[in-house]
Design a protein around this motif. Sequence first.
Motif, PDB file in Angstrom:
ATOM      1  N   HIS A  11       0.838  -1.205   0.000  1.00 35.96           N
ATOM      2  CA  HIS A  11       0.000   0.000   0.000  1.00 35.96           C
ATOM      3  C   HIS A  11       0.872   1.255   0.000  1.00 35.96           C
ATOM      4  CE1 HIS A  11      -4.208  -1.101   0.118  1.00 35.96           C
ATOM      5  NE2 HIS A  11      -3.923  -2.110   0.932  1.00 35.96           N
ATOM      6  N   LEU A  12       1.928   1.259   0.792  1.00 37.32           N
ATOM      7  CA  LEU A  12       2.809   2.428   0.853  1.00 37.32           C
ATOM      8  C   LEU A  12       3.488   2.688  -0.492  1.00 37.32           C
ATOM      9  CD1 LEU A  12       4.512   1.915   4.334  1.00 37.32           C
ATOM     10  CD2 LEU A  12       2.869   3.687   3.707  1.00 37.32           C
ATOM     11  N   VAL A  13       3.989   1.627  -1.112  1.00 45.67           N
ATOM     12  CA  VAL A  13       4.695   1.789  -2.392  1.00 45.67           C
ATOM     13  C   VAL A  13       3.743   2.285  -3.472  1.00 45.67           C
ATOM     14  CG1 VAL A  13       5.901   0.540  -4.240  1.00 45.67           C
ATOM     15  CG2 VAL A  13       6.546   0.160  -1.858  1.00 45.67           C
ATOM     16  N   VAL A  14       2.560   1.696  -3.551  1.00 43.98           N
ATOM     17  CA  VAL A  14       1.586   2.111  -4.571  1.00 43.98           C
ATOM     18  C   VAL A  14       1.164   3.567  -4.336  1.00 43.98           C
ATOM     19  CG1 VAL A  14      -0.743   1.709  -5.474  1.00 43.98           C
ATOM     20  CG2 VAL A  14       0.803  -0.225  -5.100  1.00 43.98           C
ATOM     21  N   ALA A  15       0.950   3.932  -3.079  1.00 41.79           N
ATOM     22  CA  ALA A  15       0.586   5.318  -2.768  1.00 41.79           C
ATOM     23  C   ALA A  15       1.725   6.269  -3.128  1.00 41.79           C
ATOM     24  CB  ALA A  15       0.236   5.449  -1.283  1.00 41.79           C
ATOM     25  N   ALA A  16       2.950   5.860  -2.833  1.00 39.71           N
ATOM     26  CA  ALA A  16       4.102   6.704  -3.166  1.00 39.71           C
ATOM     27  C   ALA A  16       4.220   6.887  -4.680  1.00 39.71           C
ATOM     28  CB  ALA A  16       5.391   6.100  -2.599  1.00 39.71           C
ATOM     29  N   ILE A  17       3.973   5.828  -5.439  1.00 39.91           N
ATOM     30  CA  ILE A  17       4.012   5.935  -6.906  1.00 39.91           C
ATOM     31  C   ILE A  17       2.971   6.946  -7.375  1.00 39.91           C
ATOM     32  CG2 ILE A  17       3.591   4.708  -9.080  1.00 39.91           C
ATOM     33  CD1 ILE A  17       4.767   2.191  -7.709  1.00 39.91           C
ATOM     34  N   ARG A  18       1.768   6.859  -6.804  1.00 35.77           N
ATOM     35  CA  ARG A  18       0.706   7.800  -7.191  1.00 35.77           C
ATOM     36  C   ARG A  18       1.071   9.239  -6.842  1.00 35.77           C
ATOM     37  NH1 ARG A  18      -3.981   3.963  -5.307  1.00 35.77           N
ATOM     38  NH2 ARG A  18      -4.513   3.063  -7.318  1.00 35.77           N
ATOM     39  N   VAL A  19       1.545   9.461  -5.629  1.00 34.78           N
ATOM     40  CA  VAL A  19       1.875  10.819  -5.180  1.00 34.78           C
ATOM     41  C   VAL A  19       3.029  11.390  -5.993  1.00 34.78           C
ATOM     42  CG1 VAL A  19       2.789  12.156  -3.238  1.00 34.78           C
ATOM     43  CG2 VAL A  19       0.954  10.517  -2.855  1.00 34.78           C
ATOM     44  N   LEU A  20       4.080  10.602  -6.176  1.00 34.41           N
ATOM     45  CA  LEU A  20       5.239  11.099  -6.929  1.00 34.41           C
ATOM     46  C   LEU A  20       4.899  11.347  -8.394  1.00 34.41           C
ATOM     47  CD1 LEU A  20       8.015   8.904  -5.287  1.00 34.41           C
ATOM     48  CD2 LEU A  20       7.733  11.386  -5.057  1.00 34.41           C
ATOM     49  N   THR A  21       4.038  10.508  -8.966  1.00 39.00           N
ATOM     50  CA  THR A  21       3.592  10.727 -10.347  1.00 39.00           C
ATOM     51  C   THR A  21       2.823  12.044 -10.437  1.00 39.00           C
ATOM     52  OG1 THR A  21       3.475   8.355 -10.761  1.00 39.00           O
ATOM     53  CG2 THR A  21       2.255   9.763 -12.264  1.00 39.00           C
ATOM     54  N   HIS A  22       1.997  12.303  -9.449  1.00 38.67           N
ATOM     55  CA  HIS A  22       1.227  13.554  -9.416  1.00 38.67           C
ATOM     56  C   HIS A  22       2.155  14.757  -9.238  1.00 38.67           C
ATOM     57  CE1 HIS A  22      -1.896  16.459  -8.508  1.00 38.67           C
ATOM     58  NE2 HIS A  22      -1.244  16.767  -7.389  1.00 38.67           N
ATOM     59  N   GLN A  23       3.098  14.670  -8.322  1.00 39.08           N
ATOM     60  CA  GLN A  23       3.978  15.803  -8.034  1.00 39.08           C
ATOM     61  C   GLN A  23       4.926  16.113  -9.188  1.00 39.08           C
ATOM     62  OE1 GLN A  23       5.971  14.617  -4.420  1.00 39.08           O
ATOM     63  NE2 GLN A  23       4.461  15.648  -3.120  1.00 39.08           N
ATOM     64  N   LYS A  24       5.513  15.081  -9.772  1.00 38.43           N
ATOM     65  CA  LYS A  24       6.551  15.294 -10.789  1.00 38.43           C
ATOM     66  C   LYS A  24       6.026  15.213 -12.214  1.00 38.43           C
ATOM     67  CE  LYS A  24       9.999  13.639  -7.634  1.00 38.43           C
ATOM     68  NZ  LYS A  24      11.327  14.130  -7.523  1.00 38.43           N
ATOM     69  N   LYS A  25       4.761  14.868 -12.361  1.00 38.04           N
ATOM     70  CA  LYS A  25       4.130  14.729 -13.684  1.00 38.04           C
ATOM     71  C   LYS A  25       4.849  13.696 -14.548  1.00 38.04           C
ATOM     72  CE  LYS A  25       1.366  18.238 -12.843  1.00 38.04           C
ATOM     73  NZ  LYS A  25       0.633  18.004 -11.636  1.00 38.04           N
ATOM     74  N   ALA A  26       5.487  12.747 -13.867  1.00 37.45           N
ATOM     75  CA  ALA A  26       6.185  11.660 -14.551  1.00 37.45           C
ATOM     76  C   ALA A  26       6.272  10.477 -13.589  1.00 37.45           C
ATOM     77  CB  ALA A  26       7.587  12.100 -14.961  1.00 37.45           C
ATOM     78  N   PRO A  27       6.318   9.267 -14.122  1.00 36.74           N
ATOM     79  CA  PRO A  27       6.420   8.099 -13.244  1.00 36.74           C
ATOM     80  C   PRO A  27       7.741   8.135 -12.456  1.00 36.74           C
ATOM     81  CG  PRO A  27       6.057   7.441 -15.523  1.00 36.74           C
ATOM     82  CD  PRO A  27       6.245   8.909 -15.517  1.00 36.74           C
ATOM     83  N   PRO A  28       7.717   7.726 -11.195  1.00 37.01           N
ATOM     84  CA  PRO A  28       8.925   7.780 -10.371  1.00 37.01           C
ATOM     85  C   PRO A  28       9.841   6.579 -10.611  1.00 37.01           C
ATOM     86  CG  PRO A  28       7.120   6.941  -9.073  1.00 37.01           C
ATOM     87  CD  PRO A  28       6.552   7.308 -10.412  1.00 37.01           C
ATOM     88  N   SER A  29      11.078   6.730 -10.169  1.00 39.04           N
ATOM     89  CA  SER A  29      12.016   5.609 -10.181  1.00 39.04           C
ATOM     90  C   SER A  29      11.932   4.899  -8.840  1.00 39.04           C
ATOM     91  CB  SER A  29      13.438   6.122 -10.407  1.00 39.04           C
ATOM     92  OG  SER A  29      13.857   6.898  -9.300  1.00 39.04           O
ATOM     93  N   ILE A  30      12.546   3.742  -8.752  1.00 39.77           N
ATOM     94  CA  ILE A  30      12.560   2.995  -7.491  1.00 39.77           C
ATOM     95  C   ILE A  30      13.285   3.817  -6.426  1.00 39.77           C
ATOM     96  CG2 ILE A  30      13.438   0.927  -6.328  1.00 39.77           C
ATOM     97  CD1 ILE A  30      13.005  -0.598  -8.939  1.00 39.77           C
TER      98      ILE A  30
END
Length: 137
Positions: A11-30
Motif C-alpha cells: 500500500h505504501l509503495v503504490v501510494a508513493a508511486i501515485r503521489v510522486l507521479t502527481h507531483q513530478k508529472k512523470a512516473p517515479p524511479s525505485i
Amino acid sequence: MQNTDLYSNTHLVVAAIRVLTHQKKAPPSIDEVCQALSFSLEQGNFICNKLKETGIIEVVEGAYGTRLFIKNHLKIEDIPKGDKVSTLEEELKKFQNSKKNFTKKIESFQAKQAKKQKTLFAELEKKLKQETDKKKS
C-alpha cells in the motif's frame, strides 16, 4: 516504526508511486519511491520485484532510467495481511547456503577430476613401462 508486512508495504509503495507521479508529472524511479518512504534501496527493489511478479506494478526500463507504473492495484487485496517480508538477513542466509552447496559441488567435481587424472597417469605410466620392457627384451 517501519511496517514489516508485505501488505502494508505494498500500500505504501503504490501510494508513493501515485503521489510522486502527481507531483513530478512523470512516473517515479525505485530510488525516488525509496527516498519518499525512507526505505533502503535493497528493500525497495525487493518489494518492487514482488509487486512486479504479482502484477500490481509494472517496471519499465527506458532511456531515462527505470520507472514504476501501477498496473492493477486491486491485486493488493490478494496479498495475505500480516505476511512478513523476508528480511535481508534471511535472504542473505539463503544465498550463503546456496553458495555453500555450489562450492561443495565444485569441490566434488574437482576431486573426481583429480582421481580421473591420477588413474590416467597411472595407466600411461604402466603402458610406458611395458613398452620399455619390450624394447629391452
